[in-house]
Design an enzyme around this catalytic site. Structure first.
Site, short mmCIF file in Angstrom:
data_model
loop_
_atom_site.label_atom_id
_atom_site.label_comp_id
_atom_site.label_asym_id
_atom_site.label_seq_id
_atom_site.Cartn_x
_atom_site.Cartn_y
_atom_site.Cartn_z
CG ASP A 1 -2.76 -1.13 6.52
OD1 ASP A 1 -3.66 -0.34 6.89
OD2 ASP A 1 -1.55 -0.82 6.54
CD GLU B 1 -0.85 4.95 4.73
OE1 GLU B 1 -1.03 4.15 3.80
OE2 GLU B 1 -1.67 5.08 5.68
#
Length: 648
Positions: free
Chosen positions: A317, A539
């Site tokens: 990521d 997020e």
């Protein structure tokens, strides 16, 4: 003078024998001398091409394939300096970050092809893999078709519709010259306090599997890696593994589970993705039983690659390997060593690529990372590039797809998704006073709440920017030097959809923020549509311990529904919210989730042009103290159970 006859014959056979021996041992070299290079032969098997190219690569060329950088390294502020990314450092992949809202399609295609030409100009001519987040349509590109987020698609329980959405997303991404999408997210969200819960189709792995299979068929086509590179792209299943099960739903936290939970709840969507030939899998920021997933060899290599036989590449990521240590980058050399040895094949750097490559080179030369591990990583990246057809068709052909980008046909599919994702939780205070479907022809109606006329809020996070936007999109800060667009993104707000649907004689009054006088002032209204919910987030910024609706949502309900106005509440949200305190004085409640750009779909079901068919993809709790609570739990006492939805 010539040789004797027998001597000539012996010389001929001796030469022939040497030639045959040479051909047998050095056939490839002889072919190369004649101009034949196997990895450039589209008729050769993919694995043969991969191995042929791998044997020709130097260490710097190999390590470049393991590195993904942000495209702004190239295009901003000085493209001429940025050329060295490809010509000197031989970087194999570029991504567009969540603030990269694009320019025109033509300019984006031109940019993609410019970078590709630089990649192809290198010694071996290995093409670039260009990637982007496309999690609910081509969501970072202005005027793209934006679909409901995954939680809404889970509510549809319509695999054919989801397949269409995948196909449209792939086509619109390919129209802008990009070959890979970081999608689908196949997380199984087990706690709605998690800020990424809307990226999950459901708390139920069976429903997540159903959606995963369908979206992959749309994105990649029903073939390993990709079926038709012109209109399909390489997918990326994320985030491996267990990111939806962290303690208290805290993003990037630790997931503590036994093997039964891991392999029965969180792993099945990844197993399915591997069987269907997903091109790549992204590691999770989170930890599994205390081990950071970016450094978890047991999961990345032993299980994913060796047991499941995953053949694509594992990508980190954004700055994912940096977070192996606490604080991030406390020991970057260790983070590189731990992640690569664990099984990460491509690292999303995205900025400090020179430091990354220097340290990775030193680790390989020092014997800390074996060459076999490097070759495995590069082999996987090359396998995907060959399978995509990038070597034969490296350049984008956006012009042929541009007419379909954000087309009305695509928007009709998004509108269908909105109406099928709508879940009706309550319809009337008793069975005898149902309010939905709403009448179109009345003297006057009131539409209340800021969410009713806010394109950014109805789209949610990961739209135009990482954290989403407020309003039409005109207020997004953009640097002209980056060639980013101005103006609002196309679409229909919920208010606009209502106004298009009601009879021409019906007066529609919009009250953005009702007050204590609203009910009295509009006492003659036949009914009020109250649209409230969450502000956009993504997020960790979306983690919530309370799951309360955003202000002034509670006051909006209080000044309308609780003040005697007949009302329907529409919730614009990425997850269940605390609504039990309001439910008794609300006449009807419908969940719109995060519907995307086509708000007309909300009006389609409110006014009865189409029936409510959506059902809850996750449990709606009474209180946060019950969390985590999922279908099948022994202590299961929800406000609305998994699968609930009033249909009409």
């Amino acid at each position: 003078r010539g040789s004797p006859p027998m001597a000539g014959v012996r010389s001929f056979f001796l030469f022939a024998a040497i030639a045959l021996l040479f051909a047998g041992r050095y056939g490839d070299a002889t072919a190369a001398a004649r101009g034949y290079i196997k990895y450039k032969d589209p008729k050769a098997a993919v694995e043969e091409r991969v191995e042929d190219l791998l044997t020709r690569m130097t260490l710097p060329e190999k390590l470049g394939q393991m590195c993904q950088v942000d495209r702004f390294n190239f295009s901003y502020p000085n493209p001429s300096i940025g050329q060295e990314i490809f010509t000197k450092y031989m970087i194999g992949s570029v991504l567009s970050n969540p603030y990269d809202t694009g320019a025109s399609i033509a300019k984006r295609v031109e940019l993609a092809n410019t970078m590709q030409k630089l990649s192809l100009s290198t010694r071996l001519g290995i093409p670039l893999l260009y990637a982007i987040d496309a999690v609910h349509g081509h969501n970072t590109f202005i005027n793209a078709t934006i679909f409901p987020h995954n939680i809404g698609l889970g509510a549809t329980r319509d695999p054919e519709l989801v397949k269409k959405i995948g196909a449209i997303t792939a086509l619109e991404v390919r129209a802008t010259g990009i070959a890979q999408a970081f999608a689908p997210c196949v997380a199984v969200c087990r706690d709605p306090r998690w800020g990424r819960c809307y990226e999950s189709y459901s708390e139920d792995p069976k429903l997540v599997n159903l959606m995963t299979e369908s979206i992959m068929d749309g994105l990649q086509g029903n073939a390993p890696y990709v079926a038709d590179f012109k209109t399909k792209l390489a997918g990326c299943a994320k985030h491996f593994v267990g990111d939806g099960g962290t303690i208290d739903g805290i993003n990037e936290n630790n997931t503590v589970v036994d093997n039964a939970t891991l392999f029965n709840v969180h792993m099945p969507p990844f197993e399915l993705a591997v069987k269907k030939g997903i091109a790549s899998i992204m590691a999770s920021y989170s930890s599994l039983n205390g081990v950071k997933m970016h450094a978890n060899r047991a999961m990345l290599t032993d299980y994913l690659k060796d047991t499941l036989k995953f053949q694509g590449f594992v990508i980190s990521d954004w700055l994912g390997i940096d977070k192996i240590t606490t604080p991030p980058r406390a020991n970057y050399t260790y983070s590189i060593e731990a992640s690569i040895n664990a099984g990460i094949d491509m690292v999303m750097v995205p900025w400090e690529y020179k430091e990354f490559l220097e340290k990775l080179t030193n680790l390989v030369n020092g014997g800390y990372i074996p060459m076999s591990r490097i070759d495995d990583a590069v082999r996987r990246v090359l396998r995907v590039k060959f399978s995509l057809g990038l070597f034969e068709n490296p350049f984008a052909e956006g012009s042929s797809l541009a007419t379909e980008f954000g087309s009305e046909e695509h928007r009709e599919v998004a509108r269908e998704a909105v109406r099928k994702s709508m879940v009706l939780l309550k319809n009337g205070k008793t069975d005898n006073d149902k309010i939905v479907p709403l009448p179109k022809k009345v003297k006057k109606i009131v539409v209340a709440g800021a969410h009713a006329n806010n394109m950014g809020w109805q789209c949610g996070g990961f739209t135009l920017t990482w954290q989403g936007f407020n309003g039409t999109g005109e207020n997004i800060s953009r640097n002209k030097a980056m060639n980013l667009p101005t103006g609002k993104t196309r679409g229909t707000t919920i208010l606009e959809g209502i106004m298009k649907t009601v009879d021409a004689t019906t007066e529609v009054v919009y009250v953005e923020e009702p007050n204590q006088n609203t009910a009295k002032l509009h006492a003659d209204a036949a009914y009020t549509i109250v649209v409230v919910g969450e502000a956009p987030y993504a997020e960790s910024q979306g983690d919530s311990t309370t799951l309360n609706m955003a202000a002034p949502g509670p006051d909006t309900i209080s000044h309308t529904c609780a003040s005697g106005m007949k009302c329907v509440v529409v919730l614009v949200t990425g997850r269940p919210l605390m609504i039990e305190a309001y439910i008794d004085f609300i006449d009807a409640v419908a969940v719109a989730w995060l519907p995307g750009t086509e708000g007309q779909g909300v009006a389609d079901v409110l006014f009865g042009d189409h029936p409510f068919t959506g059902t809850l993809p996750r449990t709606w709790m009474k209180s946060v103290v019950q969390l985590p609570m999922n279908v099948g739990d022994s202590a299961y006492d929800p406000l609305f159970p998994f699968g609930f939805g009033i249909t009409n």
